[in-house]
Design a protein around this motif. Structure first.
Motif, mmCIF file in Angstrom:
data_model
loop_
_atom_site.group_PDB
_atom_site.id
_atom_site.type_symbol
_atom_site.label_atom_id
_atom_site.label_comp_id
_atom_site.label_asym_id
_atom_site.label_seq_id
_atom_site.Cartn_x
_atom_site.Cartn_y
_atom_site.Cartn_z
ATOM 1 N N LEU A 31 -15.936 -97.456 112.773
ATOM 2 C CA LEU A 31 -17.102 -96.749 111.761
ATOM 3 C C LEU A 31 -17.299 -97.527 110.755
ATOM 4 C CD1 LEU A 31 -15.147 -93.381 112.225
ATOM 5 C CD2 LEU A 31 -16.931 -94.188 113.709
ATOM 6 N N LYS A 32 -18.711 -97.275 110.183
ATOM 7 C CA LYS A 32 -19.109 -97.808 109.086
ATOM 8 C C LYS A 32 -19.333 -96.886 107.894
ATOM 9 C CE LYS A 32 -19.683 -101.814 111.460
ATOM 10 N NZ LYS A 32 -18.875 -102.762 111.351
ATOM 11 N N GLY A 33 -19.322 -97.335 106.802
ATOM 12 C CA GLY A 33 -19.466 -96.476 105.692
ATOM 13 C C GLY A 33 -18.170 -95.693 105.427
ATOM 14 N N ILE A 34 -17.135 -95.751 105.905
ATOM 15 C CA ILE A 34 -15.821 -95.096 105.731
ATOM 16 C C ILE A 34 -14.709 -95.629 105.141
ATOM 17 C CG2 ILE A 34 -14.162 -93.571 106.567
ATOM 18 C CD1 ILE A 34 -16.247 -92.878 108.883
ATOM 19 N N THR A 35 -14.015 -95.408 103.863
ATOM 20 C CA THR A 35 -12.957 -96.054 103.491
ATOM 21 C C THR A 35 -11.709 -95.075 103.793
ATOM 22 O OG1 THR A 35 -13.133 -94.988 101.278
ATOM 23 C CG2 THR A 35 -14.345 -96.990 101.403
ATOM 24 N N VAL A 36 -10.649 -95.966 104.041
ATOM 25 C CA VAL A 36 -9.345 -95.077 104.485
ATOM 26 C C VAL A 36 -8.030 -95.729 103.392
ATOM 27 C CG1 VAL A 36 -9.801 -95.343 106.670
ATOM 28 C CG2 VAL A 36 -8.722 -97.126 105.853
ATOM 29 N N LYS A 37 -7.407 -94.713 102.984
ATOM 30 C CA LYS A 37 -6.337 -94.867 102.214
ATOM 31 C C LYS A 37 -5.116 -94.214 102.733
ATOM 32 C CE LYS A 37 -4.887 -95.146 97.299
ATOM 33 N NZ LYS A 37 -5.352 -94.923 96.045
ATOM 34 N N LYS A 38 -3.930 -94.790 102.609
ATOM 35 C CA LYS A 38 -2.665 -94.111 102.991
ATOM 36 C C LYS A 38 -1.756 -93.842 101.829
ATOM 37 C CE LYS A 38 0.548 -96.545 105.106
ATOM 38 N NZ LYS A 38 1.395 -97.133 106.025
ATOM 39 N N VAL A 39 -1.335 -92.788 101.598
ATOM 40 C CA VAL A 39 -0.422 -92.354 100.619
ATOM 41 C C VAL A 39 0.911 -91.496 101.015
ATOM 42 C CG1 VAL A 39 -0.344 -91.149 98.287
ATOM 43 C CG2 VAL A 39 -2.278 -92.426 98.980
ATOM 44 N N ASP A 40 1.896 -91.944 100.244
ATOM 45 C CA ASP A 40 3.285 -91.304 100.646
ATOM 46 C C ASP A 40 3.403 -90.287 99.491
ATOM 47 O OD1 ASP A 40 5.901 -90.283 101.051
ATOM 48 O OD2 ASP A 40 6.605 -92.025 100.121
ATOM 49 N N LEU A 41 3.204 -89.100 99.679
ATOM 50 C CA LEU A 41 3.217 -88.181 98.463
ATOM 51 C C LEU A 41 4.471 -88.070 97.760
ATOM 52 C CD1 LEU A 41 1.822 -85.520 97.099
ATOM 53 C CD2 LEU A 41 3.168 -84.202 98.707
ATOM 54 N N LEU A 42 5.860 -88.427 98.529
ATOM 55 C CA LEU A 42 6.928 -88.312 97.651
ATOM 56 C C LEU A 42 6.961 -89.661 96.880
ATOM 57 C CD1 LEU A 42 9.614 -87.298 97.193
ATOM 58 C CD2 LEU A 42 10.700 -88.401 99.113
ATOM 59 N N SER A 43 6.494 -90.866 97.197
ATOM 60 C CA SER A 43 6.595 -92.098 96.317
ATOM 61 C C SER A 43 5.675 -91.843 95.204
ATOM 62 C CB SER A 43 6.077 -93.113 97.144
ATOM 63 O OG SER A 43 7.109 -93.424 98.290
ATOM 64 N N TYR A 44 4.453 -91.261 95.636
ATOM 65 C CA TYR A 44 3.477 -90.592 94.454
ATOM 66 C C TYR A 44 4.036 -89.860 93.153
ATOM 67 C CZ TYR A 44 -0.501 -88.642 92.633
ATOM 68 O OH TYR A 44 -1.428 -88.034 91.576
#
Length: 390
Positions: A31-44
């Protein structure tokens, strides 16, 4: 530029992260024009708390598996409402989730663990945000932590889970699709039968931490003349060193393999795998049509997975009465048992409603465009989906 936020849980390598990364790589490639990010809520929320909980979790399942199993089934797999399990830290994590959403401003949230899904369902119920949320399940069942009714879309592991959500939670069918547990696109489907050699090649895996009593299991096979064993040691350096010290040609320890292309090739060369019933590993080897033997199982999730998989005839459970190698080879060489296993694989794969990673990417793109999933034809199982305006 639209953003997809992926929410696994804890930092340790797990199926929750593997599925998130598989979908992230798929989105980036397709897919074009899409960014992705992964976050662990507990570490956050609290990095030190995440380290403490991860360490405690690993020690708990290693040294007191019976109590972990009891706790998991009481709090996460019982019939009680999930709110009862989270009273003391409910408010803290809801606030942290709100802060994360304000910071990231995602257009779509993909949950690969039940706890972030639960928190998001609570916020949706309170009308605190209106971002689309997709649950992607990483086991062959759904525990009572996952958000359900308030979640917009569900990628499901099987037709059985779909029937459960329809019957017990009345989730509209157009919000669910059976994808199987997603695996990385580099783990390709098996396209040809492997030429059988005189010596069987058996892959042995204890997960990324090398758990599962592998040394004890292999002790009786040091003098084997019928099979070659390849042992995935993961991050367990002691396991790797122990097996290396045997200096036995037919038992080969392998260090942690990060390359999925290399892992795919390894699967292609094997005649069978001995592994724990983790959702992602099982899904990979089912896609490769590699016979699966379960010798050990971690408490909690894996025990429930194993029950489902054995009931469906998708795996063989070793009885551990005699040499595991002799038991395994007797099954592999039994045409009746192997034909039954092939039929079980066919039945499971027939229930998957889409075909190939490209379709998953198209579906996720359709969700981003605020469309609902509708089967191309009603009344019969379809593997083609088109998009209709919600």
């Amino acid at each position: 530029m639209k953003k997809i936020l992926f929410l696994p849980f804890l930092q340790m390598r797990s199926g929750h992260h593997q599925v998130a990364e598989a979908l992230m790589d798929l989105v980036k490639k397709q897919l074009k024009g899409i960014t992705v990010k992964k976050v662990d809520l507990l570490s956050y929320a609290n990095p030190q708390l995440e380290k403490m909980i991860t360490s405690g979790y690993l020690k708990w399942i290693r040294y007191a598996p019976e109590t972990y199993d009891l706790a998991y089934k009481k709090f996460f797999y019982a019939s009680t409402e999930n709110e009862q399990s989270f009273k003391w830290y409910h408010y803290f994590f809801l606030k942290k989730m709100e802060h994360l959403l304000i910071e990231e401003k995602p257009d779509l949230i993909v949950c690969t663990h039940g706890f972030p899904s639960y928190l998001l369902s609570q916020l949706k119920r309170k009308r605190k945000f209106d971002v689309l949320v997709l649950n992607v399940y990483t086991d062959f069942f759904i525990n009572n932590v996952w958000g359900r009714e308030e979640i917009d879309y569900h990628f499901l592991p099987s037709q059985d889970v779909k029937a459960e959500l329809l019957k017990n939670y009345h989730i509209p069918e157009q919000r669910m699709i059976v994808t199987g547990i997603p695996v990385h696109q580099e783990i390709s489907q098996k396209t040809m039968s492997k030429k059988r050699e005189s010596r069987s090649k058996i892959l042995i895996s204890g997960g990324n931490n090398g758990l599962g009593g592998i040394v004890k299991m292999l002790e009786k096979s040091k003098q084997s003349s019928q099979s070659d064993f390849y042992v995935l040691c993961g991050n367990n350096q002691k396991l790797y060193d122990d097996i290396s010290s045997w200096r036995v040609d037919h038992i080969k320890p392998l260090p942690y393999i990060s390359s999925r292309e290399e892992m795919n090739q390894l699967y292609e060369e094997m005649d069978a795998i001995v592994t724990k019933p983790g959702g992602v590993t099982i899904s990979e080897v089912l896609q490769k049509r590699l016979p699966v033997f379960v010798q050990s199982v971690l408490p909690g999730q894996e025990e429930i997975n194993l029950q489902y998989l054995t009931n469906k005839g998708l795996v063989f459970q070793l009885q551990q009465k005699n040499s595991f190698e002799q038991e395994l080879l007797s099954i592999l060489r039994d045409p009746h048992k192997m034909n039954g296993w092939e039929q079980s694989i066919d039945a499971y794969q027939k229930g998957i409603e889409i075909e190939g990673p490209t379709i998953i990417a198209e579906i996720m793109n359709g969700i981003l465009e605020h469309k609902s999933l509708m089967p191309a034809s009603h009344g019969e199982q379809s593997k083609v989906y088109h998009f209709a305006r919600a």
